[in-house]
Design an enzyme around this catalytic site. Sequence first.
Site, PDB file in Angstrom:
ATOM      1  N   GLY A  41       0.762  -1.248   0.000  1.00 35.55           N
ATOM      2  CA  GLY A  41       0.000   0.000   0.000  1.00 35.55           C
ATOM      3  C   GLY A  41       0.791   1.295   0.000  1.00 35.55           C
ATOM      4  O   GLY A  41       0.345   2.280  -0.571  1.00 35.55           O
ATOM      5  N   GLU A  95       3.307   4.177   6.177  1.00 32.92           N
ATOM      6  CA  GLU A  95       2.195   3.237   6.002  1.00 32.92           C
ATOM      7  C   GLU A  95       1.072   3.946   5.261  1.00 32.92           C
ATOM      8  O   GLU A  95       0.947   5.177   5.311  1.00 32.92           O
ATOM      9  CB  GLU A  95       1.758   2.763   7.407  1.00 32.92           C
ATOM     10  CG  GLU A  95       0.563   1.844   7.480  1.00 32.92           C
ATOM     11  CD  GLU A  95       0.726   0.494   6.795  1.00 32.92           C
ATOM     12  OE1 GLU A  95       1.007   0.471   5.585  1.00 32.92           O
ATOM     13  OE2 GLU A  95       0.513  -0.536   7.464  1.00 32.92           O
ATOM     14  N   ASP A  96       0.256   3.161   4.539  1.00 30.26           N
ATOM     15  CA  ASP A  96      -0.860   3.765   3.807  1.00 30.26           C
ATOM     16  C   ASP A  96      -1.973   4.206   4.749  1.00 30.26           C
ATOM     17  O   ASP A  96      -2.429   5.343   4.709  1.00 30.26           O
ATOM     18  CB  ASP A  96      -1.392   2.779   2.744  1.00 30.26           C
ATOM     19  CG  ASP A  96      -1.653   1.369   3.287  1.00 30.26           C
ATOM     20  OD1 ASP A  96      -1.554   1.140   4.517  1.00 30.26           O
ATOM     21  OD2 ASP A  96      -1.964   0.468   2.481  1.00 30.26           O
ATOM     22  N   ASP A  99      -5.647   1.712  10.781  1.00 30.18           N
ATOM     23  CA  ASP A  99      -7.037   1.348  11.063  1.00 30.18           C
ATOM     24  C   ASP A  99      -7.133   0.936  12.533  1.00 30.18           C
ATOM     25  O   ASP A  99      -7.358   1.771  13.408  1.00 30.18           O
ATOM     26  CB  ASP A  99      -7.444   0.241  10.081  1.00 30.18           C
ATOM     27  CG  ASP A  99      -8.895  -0.170  10.210  1.00 30.18           C
ATOM     28  OD1 ASP A  99      -9.615   0.443  11.003  1.00 30.18           O
ATOM     29  OD2 ASP A  99      -9.318  -1.111   9.507  1.00 30.18           O
ATOM     30  N   LYS A 127      -7.857   6.218  10.325  1.00 35.25           N
ATOM     31  CA  LYS A 127      -9.291   6.058  10.582  1.00 35.25           C
ATOM     32  C   LYS A 127      -9.609   6.501  12.004  1.00 35.25           C
ATOM     33  O   LYS A 127      -9.007   6.009  12.958  1.00 35.25           O
ATOM     34  CB  LYS A 127      -9.716   4.609  10.356  1.00 35.25           C
ATOM     35  CG  LYS A 127      -9.761   4.266   8.895  1.00 35.25           C
ATOM     36  CD  LYS A 127     -10.491   2.968   8.651  1.00 35.25           C
ATOM     37  CE  LYS A 127     -10.627   2.726   7.170  1.00 35.25           C
ATOM     38  NZ  LYS A 127     -11.212   1.420   6.863  1.00 35.25           N
ATOM     39  N   PHE A 148     -14.585   1.659   4.263  1.00 37.71           N
ATOM     40  CA  PHE A 148     -13.510   1.048   3.485  1.00 37.71           C
ATOM     41  C   PHE A 148     -13.180   1.960   2.300  1.00 37.71           C
ATOM     42  O   PHE A 148     -14.053   2.365   1.551  1.00 37.71           O
ATOM     43  CB  PHE A 148     -13.951  -0.330   2.985  1.00 37.71           C
ATOM     44  CG  PHE A 148     -12.849  -1.099   2.340  1.00 37.71           C
ATOM     45  CD1 PHE A 148     -11.941  -1.816   3.119  1.00 37.71           C
ATOM     46  CD2 PHE A 148     -12.693  -1.092   0.962  1.00 37.71           C
ATOM     47  CE1 PHE A 148     -10.897  -2.524   2.519  1.00 37.71           C
ATOM     48  CE2 PHE A 148     -11.660  -1.790   0.350  1.00 37.71           C
ATOM     49  CZ  PHE A 148     -10.760  -2.507   1.139  1.00 37.71           C
ATOM     50  N   ASP A 155      -6.031  -0.917  -1.985  1.00 34.42           N
ATOM     51  CA  ASP A 155      -6.714  -1.757  -2.968  1.00 34.42           C
ATOM     52  C   ASP A 155      -8.003  -2.374  -2.460  1.00 34.42           C
ATOM     53  O   ASP A 155      -8.282  -2.397  -1.255  1.00 34.42           O
ATOM     54  CB  ASP A 155      -5.781  -2.918  -3.370  1.00 34.42           C
ATOM     55  CG  ASP A 155      -5.687  -3.979  -2.262  1.00 34.42           C
ATOM     56  OD1 ASP A 155      -5.479  -3.601  -1.089  1.00 34.42           O
ATOM     57  OD2 ASP A 155      -5.851  -5.176  -2.565  1.00 34.42           O
ATOM     58  N   ARG A 161      -5.331   0.566  -6.751  1.00 36.60           N
ATOM     59  CA  ARG A 161      -4.181   1.202  -6.086  1.00 36.60           C
ATOM     60  C   ARG A 161      -3.686   2.427  -6.858  1.00 36.60           C
ATOM     61  O   ARG A 161      -3.128   3.348  -6.292  1.00 36.60           O
ATOM     62  CB  ARG A 161      -3.010   0.215  -5.982  1.00 36.60           C
ATOM     63  CG  ARG A 161      -3.243  -0.943  -5.032  1.00 36.60           C
ATOM     64  CD  ARG A 161      -1.925  -1.678  -4.812  1.00 36.60           C
ATOM     65  NE  ARG A 161      -2.104  -2.999  -4.250  1.00 36.60           N
ATOM     66  CZ  ARG A 161      -2.244  -3.280  -2.957  1.00 36.60           C
ATOM     67  NH1 ARG A 161      -2.241  -2.310  -2.073  1.00 36.60           N
ATOM     68  NH2 ARG A 161      -2.390  -4.523  -2.539  1.00 36.60           N
TER      69      ARG A 161
END
Length: 170
Positions: A41, A95-96, A99, A127, A148, A155, A161
């Site tokens: 990611g 990091e993407d 969560d 998030k 989401f 992805d 992506r």
Amino acid sequence: MKISKTLISKEEIENKISEIAETINSKYKDEELVVIGILKGAFIVVSDLAKQLQIDVTFDFMSIKSYYGSESSGQIKIIKDLEYDISNKNILIVEDIYDTGLTLSSLKKLLESRNPKSIEIFSMFVKKGVSKDPIEIDYSGFEIGPEFVVGYGLDYNGKYRELPYLALLS
Ligand code: 5GP
């Protein structure tokens, strides 16, 4: 599943990356930095950030799998490890999305055991209110809701992506 809505535009993302790059450039102006991208990611965040860094920097990548069992601590398995020794280095984990926090908190513990000089974390998206294992995020791009999301490296079954913006699916 189809893209239903743009949540964060390409322009907003570009501006945020510039802002964060500027902060990182001033923080590490006299220090060496190893940027560690978490695959897959984070490949887009790392490449956009890289182009705006004007410091002594090297790049490395790691690929990990998270297991969400009954244990709250979470577990990660290394699919691809770092190429460089990070002992006594300043590292920035990129990091993407953050969560539940399980992936990043396990990863941080793992990398801490390799004795870096310092560790910071940059997550492009965070998030809100869903964190089960809160850790300090030093640089966060955007706070988003619990839905989401895809795009900008994220992805759905391997797709989307490449989108230069963050989107919702429906
Ligand atoms: P955490 O351990 O923080 O719960 O999980 C982080 C990982 O879950 C991310 O690196 C990403 O792979 C995945 N993830 C969490 N939320 C989303 C989302 O909204 N969209 C996508 N595509 N992946 C997500």
